[in-house]
Design a protein around this motif. Sequence first.
Motif, PDB file in Angstrom:
ATOM      1  N   LEU A  32      10.509  57.960  50.150  1.00 57.77           N
ATOM      2  CA  LEU A  32      11.212  58.669  51.214  1.00 57.77           C
ATOM      3  C   LEU A  32      12.379  57.839  51.729  1.00 57.77           C
ATOM      4  CD1 LEU A  32      11.412  61.115  53.064  1.00 57.77           C
ATOM      5  CD2 LEU A  32       9.727  60.053  54.572  1.00 57.77           C
ATOM      6  N   ARG A  33      12.155  56.550  51.921  1.00 57.29           N
ATOM      7  CA  ARG A  33      13.257  55.684  52.358  1.00 57.29           C
ATOM      8  C   ARG A  33      14.366  55.654  51.316  1.00 57.29           C
ATOM      9  NH1 ARG A  33       8.944  52.467  54.194  1.00 57.29           N
ATOM     10  NH2 ARG A  33       9.096  51.073  52.376  1.00 57.29           N
ATOM     11  N   SER A  34      13.988  55.667  50.057  1.00 55.43           N
ATOM     12  CA  SER A  34      14.973  55.648  48.988  1.00 55.43           C
ATOM     13  C   SER A  34      15.810  56.920  48.960  1.00 55.43           C
ATOM     14  CB  SER A  34      14.274  55.447  47.640  1.00 55.43           C
ATOM     15  OG  SER A  34      15.200  55.468  46.571  1.00 55.43           O
ATOM     16  N   GLU A  35      15.170  58.041  49.267  1.00 53.66           N
ATOM     17  CA  GLU A  35      15.884  59.322  49.269  1.00 53.66           C
ATOM     18  C   GLU A  35      17.030  59.326  50.279  1.00 53.66           C
ATOM     19  OE1 GLU A  35      15.843  61.897  47.432  1.00 53.66           O
ATOM     20  OE2 GLU A  35      13.936  61.970  46.362  1.00 53.66           O
ATOM     21  N   PHE A  36      16.900  58.533  51.345  1.00 52.01           N
ATOM     22  CA  PHE A  36      17.927  58.522  52.385  1.00 52.01           C
ATOM     23  C   PHE A  36      18.552  57.134  52.545  1.00 52.01           C
ATOM     24  CE2 PHE A  36      15.131  62.080  53.366  1.00 52.01           C
ATOM     25  CZ  PHE A  36      16.064  63.104  53.483  1.00 52.01           C
ATOM     26  N   SER A  37      18.533  56.365  51.456  1.00 52.09           N
ATOM     27  CA  SER A  37      19.091  55.013  51.514  1.00 52.09           C
ATOM     28  C   SER A  37      20.613  55.030  51.664  1.00 52.09           C
ATOM     29  CB  SER A  37      18.704  54.220  50.268  1.00 52.09           C
ATOM     30  OG  SER A  37      19.204  54.860  49.092  1.00 52.09           O
ATOM     31  N   HIS A  38      21.234  56.192  51.435  1.00 52.24           N
ATOM     32  CA  HIS A  38      22.678  56.296  51.631  1.00 52.24           C
ATOM     33  C   HIS A  38      23.049  56.431  53.107  1.00 52.24           C
ATOM     34  CE1 HIS A  38      20.944  60.295  50.925  1.00 52.24           C
ATOM     35  NE2 HIS A  38      21.846  60.764  51.756  1.00 52.24           N
ATOM     36  N   HIS A  39      22.073  56.666  53.989  1.00 50.65           N
ATOM     37  CA  HIS A  39      22.350  56.677  55.424  1.00 50.65           C
ATOM     38  C   HIS A  39      22.716  55.270  55.881  1.00 50.65           C
ATOM     39  CE1 HIS A  39      19.939  60.557  56.598  1.00 50.65           C
ATOM     40  NE2 HIS A  39      20.839  60.765  55.654  1.00 50.65           N
ATOM     41  N   ASP A  40      23.567  55.186  56.898  1.00 52.36           N
ATOM     42  CA  ASP A  40      23.940  53.895  57.469  1.00 52.36           C
ATOM     43  C   ASP A  40      22.694  53.241  58.067  1.00 52.36           C
ATOM     44  OD1 ASP A  40      24.894  51.745  58.938  1.00 52.36           O
ATOM     45  OD2 ASP A  40      26.638  52.815  59.703  1.00 52.36           O
ATOM     46  N   PRO A  41      22.237  52.134  57.504  1.00 51.75           N
ATOM     47  CA  PRO A  41      20.979  51.533  57.982  1.00 51.75           C
ATOM     48  C   PRO A  41      21.087  50.906  59.364  1.00 51.75           C
ATOM     49  CG  PRO A  41      22.018  50.100  56.376  1.00 51.75           C
ATOM     50  CD  PRO A  41      22.831  51.357  56.391  1.00 51.75           C
ATOM     51  N   THR A  42      22.305  50.727  59.861  1.00 47.08           N
ATOM     52  CA  THR A  42      22.464  50.099  61.177  1.00 47.08           C
ATOM     53  C   THR A  42      22.383  51.110  62.321  1.00 47.08           C
ATOM     54  OG1 THR A  42      24.889  50.343  61.271  1.00 47.08           O
ATOM     55  CG2 THR A  42      24.002  48.417  60.107  1.00 47.08           C
TER      56      THR A  42
END
Length: 466
Positions: A32-42
């Motif tokens: 699940l985290r990988s699916e949205f890893s393109h989101h700005d993590p900050t």
Amino acid sequence: MAAALPHHNGTTITVAAQNPISEPKPITPLELRSEFSHHDPTIARINNGSFGCCPATIIAAQRRHQLLFLRQPDDYYFNTLKPSVLRTRLFIQTLINADHVDEISVVDNATTAAAIVLQHTTWSFFSSAFLPGDAVIMLHHAYGAVKKSAHAYISRAGGHVIEVHLPFPINSPSEIISEFRKTLQIGKSNRRKIRLAIIDHITSMPSVIIPVKELVTICRDEGIARIFVDGAHAIGNIDIDMKEIGADFYTSNLHKWLFCPPSAAFLYCKKSDNELSDDLHHPVVSHEYGKGLAMESAWTGTRDYSSQMVLPEVMTEFVSRFENGIEGIMGRNHEKVVAIAEMLVASWGTEMGAPPEMCSSMAMVGMPTCLGIRSDFDALNLRKHLREFFKVEVPIYYREFDDDCSITGYARISHQVYNVIEDYYRFRDAVNKLVGDGFTCARLDPQMTRHGVFFSTIDLNQFLNK
């Protein structure tokens, strides 16, 4: 295996059937985290409501469609485009419990759908089916672009737009029903006929679930000819059932809460004895004109249609990996956003803007009065301050105040599958720090908005209404 599906023009389209043996594996937290890893993590992104989200699996599916077109556009146009649009329409038909696939058209967004309905209403004025002075009724809290469209189309045709002012904060659906009835009677004074009702399913700002079934019933009892429900935030967020709602038109965005890339939406047009849907046309006239709205919307000229093609992949490759599918996602999002909202108001000593049963996967959370939110500009400046100094992205709604003790600012928090509790703790702690530091919105540079993206109150209101 493949299934031959009838189409309204007498032809058939072959749609590949899903393999019933292949069961998707439940998604893991790491996946699940990988699916949205393109989101700005900050960034603590607690504003899914404005623009939605799209998982990596679906971005890849979209890219496949884009490359298929670019590789051999003629073949894609003649052999892939229409079958792909039909697959999307069939999935939508099932999701919203519509009777016929021909009731479903795929469009860019809910604003486009509103333009289609309002254009049709305008033609009724020009053809004298409706008379000068007849009216359209809609909610005061309707989405800003739809309100402007209503005034632009209807006023120029000689009609009136009547707005129902709803209370906020709100305690129960009965308050909305009462105000709607009251405004309806005032609007019908002087023998004025109300020809179209535009009703939000979930208002955007402030975010509240509207009792649409009850309001549709009232409209039918009052003889209103056409009813359009704007459910821009609805699909993937709350249950939608066309047979229960009973509206003539319904629209919702696929990119807000159903994981499609932007932009994609549908417009439902109820088939009826008077064949109302036959007179509907896309505002962009292209080669498919006259073949029905679904076909007109499927091709409005050369452009990228890939965002409208990937709903089957959304449902079979992503949503199906969650417990109980989209129903499970909606239920968990609602439960979590309510629990988080209750946590925030307990920390800040405020209150929610609506009871839990009127919240979807979004909730309005009162902000401490000592922050001094006294205008729309204050709300936008505070939002920018939270983004730049605390890395929290959340929209803030300004409510005109009756006295110095009233809550004037409400944060609209969202919960989607990618959110974690730490996102909301960061927001809680940021506000508590501002309060502890004696911060007020008056400290913010009043010129900062004017020097940025927004240059007018009109632009500001449009952004705040998202």
